[in-house]
Design a protein around this motif. Structure first.
Motif, mmCIF file in Angstrom:
data_model
loop_
_atom_site.group_PDB
_atom_site.id
_atom_site.type_symbol
_atom_site.label_atom_id
_atom_site.label_comp_id
_atom_site.label_asym_id
_atom_site.label_seq_id
_atom_site.Cartn_x
_atom_site.Cartn_y
_atom_site.Cartn_z
ATOM 1 N N ASN A 19 -0.596 -0.527 -7.181
ATOM 2 C CA ASN A 19 -1.505 0.621 -7.616
ATOM 3 C C ASN A 19 -0.468 1.183 -8.830
ATOM 4 O O ASN A 19 0.669 1.583 -8.664
ATOM 5 C CB ASN A 19 -1.679 1.718 -6.687
ATOM 6 C CG ASN A 19 -2.393 2.792 -7.283
ATOM 7 O OD1 ASN A 19 -2.421 3.054 -8.413
ATOM 8 N ND2 ASN A 19 -3.104 3.561 -6.516
ATOM 9 N N TYR A 49 0.910 4.390 2.508
ATOM 10 C CA TYR A 49 0.356 3.825 4.009
ATOM 11 C C TYR A 49 1.582 4.328 5.089
ATOM 12 O O TYR A 49 2.552 4.214 5.042
ATOM 13 C CB TYR A 49 -0.182 2.473 3.745
ATOM 14 C CG TYR A 49 -0.815 1.986 4.782
ATOM 15 C CD1 TYR A 49 -1.961 2.486 5.469
ATOM 16 C CD2 TYR A 49 -0.220 0.933 5.599
ATOM 17 C CE1 TYR A 49 -2.643 1.854 6.590
ATOM 18 C CE2 TYR A 49 -0.796 0.576 6.845
ATOM 19 C CZ TYR A 49 -1.954 1.208 7.467
ATOM 20 O OH TYR A 49 -2.616 0.492 8.271
ATOM 21 N N GLN A 55 -5.829 1.574 -5.052
ATOM 22 C CA GLN A 55 -4.962 1.286 -3.729
ATOM 23 C C GLN A 55 -5.571 -0.293 -3.591
ATOM 24 O O GLN A 55 -6.366 -0.580 -3.495
ATOM 25 C CB GLN A 55 -5.344 2.189 -2.694
ATOM 26 C CG GLN A 55 -4.167 1.879 -1.271
ATOM 27 C CD GLN A 55 -3.048 2.231 -1.705
ATOM 28 O OE1 GLN A 55 -2.257 1.819 -2.374
ATOM 29 N NE2 GLN A 55 -2.650 2.842 -0.142
ATOM 30 N N LYS A 80 2.720 -0.879 3.918
ATOM 31 C CA LYS A 80 3.536 -0.228 3.100
ATOM 32 C C LYS A 80 4.619 -1.105 2.457
ATOM 33 O O LYS A 80 5.038 -0.953 1.389
ATOM 34 C CB LYS A 80 4.251 1.200 3.397
ATOM 35 C CG LYS A 80 5.273 0.916 4.380
ATOM 36 C CD LYS A 80 5.674 2.386 4.945
ATOM 37 C CE LYS A 80 7.006 2.002 6.132
ATOM 38 N NZ LYS A 80 7.324 3.168 6.555
ATOM 39 N N THR A 105 -6.299 -2.366 -1.336
ATOM 40 C CA THR A 105 -6.881 -2.913 -0.093
ATOM 41 C C THR A 105 -8.105 -3.923 -0.345
ATOM 42 O O THR A 105 -8.424 -3.819 -1.343
ATOM 43 C CB THR A 105 -7.453 -1.496 0.606
ATOM 44 O OG1 THR A 105 -8.454 -1.050 -0.277
ATOM 45 C CG2 THR A 105 -6.366 -0.529 0.675
ATOM 46 N N LEU A 148 0.844 -1.110 -0.017
ATOM 47 C CA LEU A 148 -0.047 0.018 -0.009
ATOM 48 C C LEU A 148 0.762 1.372 -0.107
ATOM 49 O O LEU A 148 1.342 1.703 0.918
ATOM 50 C CB LEU A 148 -1.006 -0.054 1.322
ATOM 51 C CG LEU A 148 -1.884 -1.210 1.216
ATOM 52 C CD1 LEU A 148 -2.794 -1.023 2.510
ATOM 53 C CD2 LEU A 148 -2.838 -1.328 0.232
ATOM 54 N N TYR A 149 0.928 1.739 -1.071
ATOM 55 C CA TYR A 149 1.997 2.944 -1.260
ATOM 56 C C TYR A 149 1.239 4.265 -0.601
ATOM 57 O O TYR A 149 0.149 4.520 -0.479
ATOM 58 C CB TYR A 149 2.096 3.407 -2.769
ATOM 59 C CG TYR A 149 3.113 4.535 -2.857
ATOM 60 C CD1 TYR A 149 4.267 4.470 -2.850
ATOM 61 C CD2 TYR A 149 2.323 5.756 -3.038
ATOM 62 C CE1 TYR A 149 5.215 5.575 -2.725
ATOM 63 C CE2 TYR A 149 3.498 6.949 -3.026
ATOM 64 C CZ TYR A 149 4.958 6.995 -3.043
ATOM 65 O OH TYR A 149 5.408 7.927 -2.982
ATOM 66 N N THR A 151 1.198 4.722 -8.899
ATOM 67 C CA THR A 151 2.180 5.223 -7.711
ATOM 68 C C THR A 151 3.781 4.596 -8.078
ATOM 69 O O THR A 151 3.802 3.970 -9.301
ATOM 70 C CB THR A 151 1.855 4.414 -6.618
ATOM 71 O OG1 THR A 151 2.190 2.974 -6.643
ATOM 72 C CG2 THR A 151 0.681 4.643 -5.887
#
Length: 150
Positions: free
Chosen positions: A80, A21, A105, A26, A107, A18-19, A83
């Motif tokens: 994603n 985060y 993202q 992350k 998630t 997760l960029y 990013t």
């Protein structure tokens, strides 16, 4: 005839990061996802139909979900594409890794929205997607309900 909900469960392994985060997620890591797909419909009442009494053949539902979700996401890493992770994704792809680039993202919440759209496109007209449950860990999951998204 009664309206019936049926559910089929699936499992697959997927990595993601997760960029932006601010926590551990992350970092590139993976999950053993469990996906429950619930559809709603009326059992087939035509006694000459080989699928008489079924809302949908579990095998037909399995085919849709496997082709659209499980076979695509299993043992893949999701990033994603909007990013800087795109650079890491390219490097992994060059090295032969299965990478999926999405425009969200990755998630559980966003993945389940994506999954719902993909599954809905392939269901027969007489069958409606009722809900999805995407379990990321033993204690954490996201749920999607058609009634919340009409």
């Amino acid at each position: 005839m009664s309206t019936i909900r049926i559910t089929k469960q699936f499992s697959f392994e997927t990595g993601h990061a997760l960029y932006g985060y601010d926590g551990k997620c992350k970092n590139v890591h993976g999950h053993s996802y469990k996906l429950s797909v619930t559809v709603v419909g009326t059992p087939i009442s035509d006694t000459s139909n080989v699928k008489y009494g079924m809302v949908i053949d579990f095998g037909d539902l399995k085919k849709i979900v496997k082709e659209e979700i499980v076979d695509v996401f299993d043992h893949a890493t999701v990033f994603n594409k909007n990013t800087p992770h795109i650079e890491l994704a390219k490097e992994l792809q060059v090295r032969g890794h299965h990478v999926i680039l999405v425009d969200y993202q990755p998630t559980s919440e966003m993945m389940i929205i994506d999954f719902a759209a993909k599954i809905r496109q392939h269901l027969p007209e007489t069958i409606q997607l009722h809900s999805l449950k995407l379990q990321e860990t033993d204690t954490s999951y996201a749920e999607w309900y058609a009634s919340d998204n009409s």
